[in-house]
Write a protein that holds these residues in place. Sequence first.
Motif, PDB file in Angstrom:
ATOM      1  N   VAL A  83       0.853  -1.199   0.000  1.00 48.17           N
ATOM      2  CA  VAL A  83       0.000   0.000   0.000  1.00 48.17           C
ATOM      3  C   VAL A  83       0.887   1.246   0.000  1.00 48.17           C
ATOM      4  O   VAL A  83       0.657   2.183  -0.764  1.00 48.17           O
ATOM      5  CB  VAL A  83      -0.976  -0.013   1.189  1.00 48.17           C
ATOM      6  N   VAL A  84       1.917   1.250   0.842  1.00 45.96           N
ATOM      7  CA  VAL A  84       2.846   2.389   0.873  1.00 45.96           C
ATOM      8  C   VAL A  84       3.522   2.552  -0.481  1.00 45.96           C
ATOM      9  O   VAL A  84       3.635   3.666  -1.000  1.00 45.96           O
ATOM     10  CB  VAL A  84       3.889   2.218   2.002  1.00 45.96           C
ATOM     11  N   GLU A  85       3.967   1.462  -1.067  1.00 43.27           N
ATOM     12  CA  GLU A  85       4.642   1.547  -2.368  1.00 43.27           C
ATOM     13  C   GLU A  85       3.713   2.065  -3.462  1.00 43.27           C
ATOM     14  O   GLU A  85       4.133   2.821  -4.331  1.00 43.27           O
ATOM     15  CB  GLU A  85       5.184   0.168  -2.765  1.00 43.27           C
ATOM     16  N   ARG A  86       2.450   1.693  -3.407  1.00 44.08           N
ATOM     17  CA  ARG A  86       1.492   2.097  -4.444  1.00 44.08           C
ATOM     18  C   ARG A  86       1.032   3.543  -4.271  1.00 44.08           C
ATOM     19  O   ARG A  86       0.882   4.281  -5.238  1.00 44.08           O
ATOM     20  CB  ARG A  86       0.294   1.164  -4.443  1.00 44.08           C
ATOM     21  N   TYR A  87       0.770   3.956  -3.024  1.00 44.16           N
ATOM     22  CA  TYR A  87       0.184   5.275  -2.762  1.00 44.16           C
ATOM     23  C   TYR A  87       1.187   6.311  -2.262  1.00 44.16           C
ATOM     24  O   TYR A  87       0.847   7.487  -2.161  1.00 44.16           O
ATOM     25  CB  TYR A  87      -0.946   5.147  -1.733  1.00 44.16           C
ATOM     26  N   ALA A  88       2.394   5.895  -1.873  1.00 44.76           N
ATOM     27  CA  ALA A  88       3.416   6.797  -1.320  1.00 44.76           C
ATOM     28  C   ALA A  88       2.901   7.516  -0.072  1.00 44.76           C
ATOM     29  O   ALA A  88       3.230   8.671   0.193  1.00 44.76           O
ATOM     30  CB  ALA A  88       3.918   7.795  -2.360  1.00 44.76           C
ATOM     31  N   GLU A  89       2.054   6.815   0.688  1.00 38.82           N
ATOM     32  CA  GLU A  89       1.499   7.325   1.939  1.00 38.82           C
ATOM     33  C   GLU A  89       1.440   6.178   2.928  1.00 38.82           C
ATOM     34  O   GLU A  89       1.475   5.006   2.540  1.00 38.82           O
ATOM     35  CB  GLU A  89       0.091   7.879   1.721  1.00 38.82           C
ATOM     36  N   LEU A 111      -8.371  -3.437  -5.436  1.00 40.24           N
ATOM     37  CA  LEU A 111      -7.108  -4.163  -5.312  1.00 40.24           C
ATOM     38  C   LEU A 111      -7.362  -5.432  -4.511  1.00 40.24           C
ATOM     39  O   LEU A 111      -8.237  -5.462  -3.649  1.00 40.24           O
ATOM     40  CB  LEU A 111      -6.055  -3.299  -4.617  1.00 40.24           C
ATOM     41  N   ASP A 112      -6.601  -6.453  -4.779  1.00 36.54           N
ATOM     42  CA  ASP A 112      -6.771  -7.738  -4.112  1.00 36.54           C
ATOM     43  C   ASP A 112      -6.365  -7.624  -2.641  1.00 36.54           C
ATOM     44  O   ASP A 112      -5.202  -7.350  -2.339  1.00 36.54           O
ATOM     45  CB  ASP A 112      -5.909  -8.783  -4.824  1.00 36.54           C
ATOM     46  N   PRO A 113      -7.309  -7.842  -1.694  1.00 37.07           N
ATOM     47  CA  PRO A 113      -6.959  -7.741  -0.273  1.00 37.07           C
ATOM     48  C   PRO A 113      -5.983  -8.822   0.192  1.00 37.07           C
ATOM     49  O   PRO A 113      -5.407  -8.701   1.268  1.00 37.07           O
ATOM     50  CB  PRO A 113      -8.298  -7.841   0.458  1.00 37.07           C
ATOM     51  N   ALA A 114      -5.751  -9.817  -0.607  1.00 36.53           N
ATOM     52  CA  ALA A 114      -4.721 -10.807  -0.280  1.00 36.53           C
ATOM     53  C   ALA A 114      -3.333 -10.262  -0.606  1.00 36.53           C
ATOM     54  O   ALA A 114      -2.320 -10.823  -0.180  1.00 36.53           O
ATOM     55  CB  ALA A 114      -4.968 -12.113  -1.038  1.00 36.53           C
ATOM     56  N   VAL A 115      -3.286  -9.145  -1.347  1.00 44.29           N
ATOM     57  CA  VAL A 115      -2.017  -8.544  -1.769  1.00 44.29           C
ATOM     58  C   VAL A 115      -1.791  -7.181  -1.106  1.00 44.29           C
ATOM     59  O   VAL A 115      -0.655  -6.802  -0.837  1.00 44.29           O
ATOM     60  CB  VAL A 115      -1.972  -8.414  -3.310  1.00 44.29           C
ATOM     61  N   TYR A 116      -2.879  -6.442  -0.837  1.00 43.54           N
ATOM     62  CA  TYR A 116      -2.807  -5.092  -0.277  1.00 43.54           C
ATOM     63  C   TYR A 116      -3.644  -5.003   0.998  1.00 43.54           C
ATOM     64  O   TYR A 116      -4.785  -5.464   1.011  1.00 43.54           O
ATOM     65  CB  TYR A 116      -3.348  -4.051  -1.263  1.00 43.54           C
ATOM     66  N   ALA A 117      -3.092  -4.378   2.044  1.00 36.59           N
ATOM     67  CA  ALA A 117      -3.836  -4.156   3.284  1.00 36.59           C
ATOM     68  C   ALA A 117      -3.609  -2.724   3.751  1.00 36.59           C
ATOM     69  O   ALA A 117      -2.491  -2.353   4.109  1.00 36.59           O
ATOM     70  CB  ALA A 117      -3.397  -5.139   4.370  1.00 36.59           C
ATOM     71  N   ALA A 118      -4.675  -1.936   3.736  1.00 38.77           N
ATOM     72  CA  ALA A 118      -4.592  -0.537   4.202  1.00 38.77           C
ATOM     73  C   ALA A 118      -4.872  -0.490   5.698  1.00 38.77           C
ATOM     74  O   ALA A 118      -5.788   0.166   6.168  1.00 38.77           O
ATOM     75  CB  ALA A 118      -5.558   0.338   3.417  1.00 38.77           C
ATOM     76  N   HIS A 119      -4.065  -1.219   6.447  1.00 38.29           N
ATOM     77  CA  HIS A 119      -4.120  -1.258   7.906  1.00 38.29           C
ATOM     78  C   HIS A 119      -2.870  -0.560   8.431  1.00 38.29           C
ATOM     79  O   HIS A 119      -1.818  -0.608   7.798  1.00 38.29           O
ATOM     80  CB  HIS A 119      -4.143  -2.708   8.408  1.00 38.29           C
ATOM     81  N   GLY A 120      -2.949   0.038   9.586  1.00 36.68           N
ATOM     82  CA  GLY A 120      -1.830   0.785  10.139  1.00 36.68           C
ATOM     83  C   GLY A 120      -0.614  -0.075  10.406  1.00 36.68           C
ATOM     84  O   GLY A 120      -0.728  -1.243  10.775  1.00 36.68           O
ATOM     85  N   GLY A 121       0.559   0.528  10.205  1.00 37.72           N
ATOM     86  CA  GLY A 121       1.806  -0.144  10.531  1.00 37.72           C
ATOM     87  C   GLY A 121       2.898   0.023   9.507  1.00 37.72           C
ATOM     88  O   GLY A 121       4.052  -0.295   9.783  1.00 37.72           O
TER      89      GLY A 121
END
Length: 163
Positions: A83-89, A111-121
């Motif tokens: 997620v960081v790599e894709r959105y730069a955030e 986006l595939d949730p098995a590949v991307y997780a917009a969870h903190g950390g």
Amino acid sequence: MSGAPHVTEPDVGELEDQQARLVLPRFTYDDAWTLGTLLVELARERRAPVAIDIRRGAQQVFHAALPGSSADNDDWIDRKRRVVERYAESSLLVGTRFRARGKSFDTDSRLDPAVYAAHGGSFPVSVAGAGVVGSVTVSGLPQLADHALVVEALERFLGGRDG
């Protein structure tokens, strides 16, 4: 749970401010080691069962797994880091933006949730004049605590720099 103090969820503005503030003057291999060992020390003090990952570009330059963490944490690290790599955030900022619009990242990002997780950390490693050059990610605590641990480490790291 040990290592996971109660943390309130920051809003989009607070998360944007964190990113604007936590910009490094440079990010070397030695810096990655220093930041990583700082994270390990903070996690050990709190008996936090986390895994830690630091990337410089596509290269993993630091990894540690503390007692109580598992291979599942490495999977979460990969998903949050993407997620960081894709959105730069930060992964938390991306997820919070979706929630602020009444949306769900898992379904509305397409986006595939098995590949991307917009969870903190996961947090972008940004260098002044260069932008995002990597990421620092923690997994093993509730998402807000993962995020808070990374932010605290970056704040201490920046505070202890001599240039």
